[in-house]
Write an enzyme that holds these catalytic residues in place. Structure first.
Site, PDB file in Angstrom:
ATOM      1  N   SER A 154       0.839  -1.187   0.000  1.00 53.67           N
ATOM      2  CA  SER A 154       0.000   0.000   0.000  1.00 53.67           C
ATOM      3  C   SER A 154       0.886   1.253   0.000  1.00 53.67           C
ATOM      4  CB  SER A 154      -0.947  -0.035   1.207  1.00 53.67           C
ATOM      5  OG  SER A 154      -1.904   0.990   1.143  1.00 53.67           O
ATOM      6  N   ARG A 224     -11.786   6.181  10.506  1.00 55.07           N
ATOM      7  CA  ARG A 224     -11.368   4.782  10.418  1.00 55.07           C
ATOM      8  C   ARG A 224     -12.456   3.911   9.809  1.00 55.07           C
ATOM      9  NH1 ARG A 224      -7.251   1.531   9.412  1.00 55.07           N
ATOM     10  NH2 ARG A 224      -7.340  -0.442  10.545  1.00 55.07           N
ATOM     11  N   ASP A 319      -8.926  -6.065  -4.853  1.00 54.01           N
ATOM     12  CA  ASP A 319      -8.501  -4.782  -4.290  1.00 54.01           C
ATOM     13  C   ASP A 319      -9.062  -3.675  -5.173  1.00 54.01           C
ATOM     14  OD1 ASP A 319      -7.257  -2.538  -3.296  1.00 54.01           O
ATOM     15  OD2 ASP A 319      -5.222  -3.340  -3.408  1.00 54.01           O
ATOM     16  N   HIS A 352      -8.122  -4.941  -0.395  1.00 53.39           N
ATOM     17  CA  HIS A 352      -6.808  -4.311  -0.210  1.00 53.39           C
ATOM     18  C   HIS A 352      -6.037  -4.920   0.958  1.00 53.39           C
ATOM     19  CE1 HIS A 352      -3.802  -1.233  -0.653  1.00 53.39           C
ATOM     20  NE2 HIS A 352      -3.986  -0.778   0.568  1.00 53.39           N
ATOM     21  N   ASP A 353      -6.743  -5.332   1.991  1.00 54.22           N
ATOM     22  CA  ASP A 353      -6.086  -5.906   3.166  1.00 54.22           C
ATOM     23  C   ASP A 353      -5.396  -7.237   2.888  1.00 54.22           C
ATOM     24  OD1 ASP A 353      -6.374  -3.965   5.058  1.00 54.22           O
ATOM     25  OD2 ASP A 353      -7.986  -4.931   6.176  1.00 54.22           O
TER      26      ASP A 353
END
Length: 379
Positions: A154, A224, A319, A352-353
């Site tokens: 990232s 968040r 992602d 994405h994680d």
């Protein structure tokens, strides 16, 4: 607790720099400290060093645990350690906390020597390039003139890419995971909504909330929650939560009813307990500004022309924040420069994680690449 194969108990270190560091904004910062950790042993030739660059909410604590915090496992402990893809039996690994962070390196929470008060809103805006320049100073202090590899996922991957451009003679391999050559308008928009949530919190006080003894917790929580949605894929969220509810039927109120709401609220609340709001503003703006091709009129091939490193790029099919197409842009620009590039596109459901998780195909690709690096300096 760290799993078997972890580097085990580790301890952070710090390095102080008196000389001012010139920043892309035209400002400079002196008398700053970088916090870092190391794992493994530096070989006699000093040729086996690997720098791990962190993403938005991570830090120098890449692997292992702390003696007094056995549950505080490094954020990439599954990637870095003995027998792991980045094998600390062979590599000397350095994790560094960037300027502007809230995990020990000099940042908005730190005392400004000129005023005797926390920097707060006066801390200068920093960029990916500024972080790379600071990391280069740290490397020199550690006696590392050339990294075997610089690696990150990232925002960390953007730093690995920037290293190859800014310091081509000081990096042999650039490992860029789940990254992008620049943020899309949609990504910048997500960041701005998160920043607006923070700035709109009555406890923000223009960024100088330290003097008021408060934290803009509500804004951080919302920021968040917004960010976390973008890190997961729709399929992953559907599998984890679906439309599951806490009660059997609708309660006709605006508090938590769906399990996904509970999860996001928990993630947001937890984040607001340990992360600094000013740091969030700084780091998301650094994300927005990253665009190495800006200096070459949008020509990514020309921007990457100085790079002489070999590259591994990896992306993940689900992602949607930094899509595989963005990684392929980097690959195409490198190939146009006749650079040595390996590309892995992993069909993984986690969004994405995924770069933080244990996908065996992903880890096998990284492990094979680092095996080749090890052969370069050992034989």
């Amino acid at each position: 607790m760290a799993k078997a194969g972890s580097v085990g108990v580790v301890a952070p270190k710090s390095m102080h720099f008196e000389a001012p560091l010139a920043l892309a904004s035209g400002a400079s910062i002196g008398d700053y400290t970088l916090v870092y950790e190391t794992y493994g042993e530096l070989n006699a030739a000093r040729s086996n060093a690997v720098l791990i660059c962190h993403a938005l909410n991570a830090s120098h604590h890449v692997a292992g645990v702390y003696a007094d915090q056995p549950k505080n496992v490094g954020w990439w402990d599954n990637m870095v350690g003995p027998g792991r893809p980045v094998d600390t039996n062979r590599f000397f690994v350095v994790g560094v906390n960037n300027l502007g962070s809230c995990f020990g390196s000099t940042g908005p929470m730190s005392v400004n020597p000129a005023s005797g008060r926390p920097y707060g809103a006066s801390f200068p805006v920093v960029t990916v390039e500024d972080w790379v320049d600071a990391q280069a100073r740290l490397a020199s202090r550690l006696g590392i003139e050339r990294w075997a590899a610089v690696m990150g996922g990232s925002l960390g991957g953007m730093q690995a890419l920037s290293w190859a451009i800014r310091y081509p003679d000081r990096i042999a391999h650039s490992v860029v995971i789940a990254a992008t050559p620049k943020l899309s308008a949609q990504n910048i928009a997500f960041n701005e909504v998160a920043r607006t949530a923070i700035r709109s919190d009555p406890d923000f006080h223009g960024g100088d909330y330290y003097a008021h003894g408060v934290v803009p917790k509500r804004g951080l929580t919302v920021a968040r929650m917004i960010g976390h949605i973008t890190y997961l894929s729709g399929d992953d969220m559907a599998e984890k939560f679906g439309r599951s509810m806490r009660a059997e039927d609708y309660q006709f109120h605006y508090d938590i009813e769906f399990e996904v709401e509970s999860y996001l609220r928990y993630q947001g609340d937890k984040f607001s307990e340990y992360f600094d709001a000013n740091t969030y503003l700084l780091i998301t703006r650094a994300l927005d500004y990253f665009d190495p091709a800006k200096a070459t009129g949008g020509d990514l091939r020309a921007a990457l022309a100085p790079a002489s490193a070999k590259f591994l790029l990896a992306s993940f099919t689900t992602d949607w924040r930094f899509t595989p197409a963005r990684s392929r842009e980097i690959v195409a620009a490198l190939i146009a420069n006749d650079r040595d590039v390996t590309y892995a596109e992993i069909d993984a459901p986690h969004g994405h994680d995924a770069f933080l998780l244990d996908d065996p195909r992903y880890h096998a690709a990284v492990a094979a690449y680092f095996d080749n690096i090890a052969r370069e300096f050992s034989g």
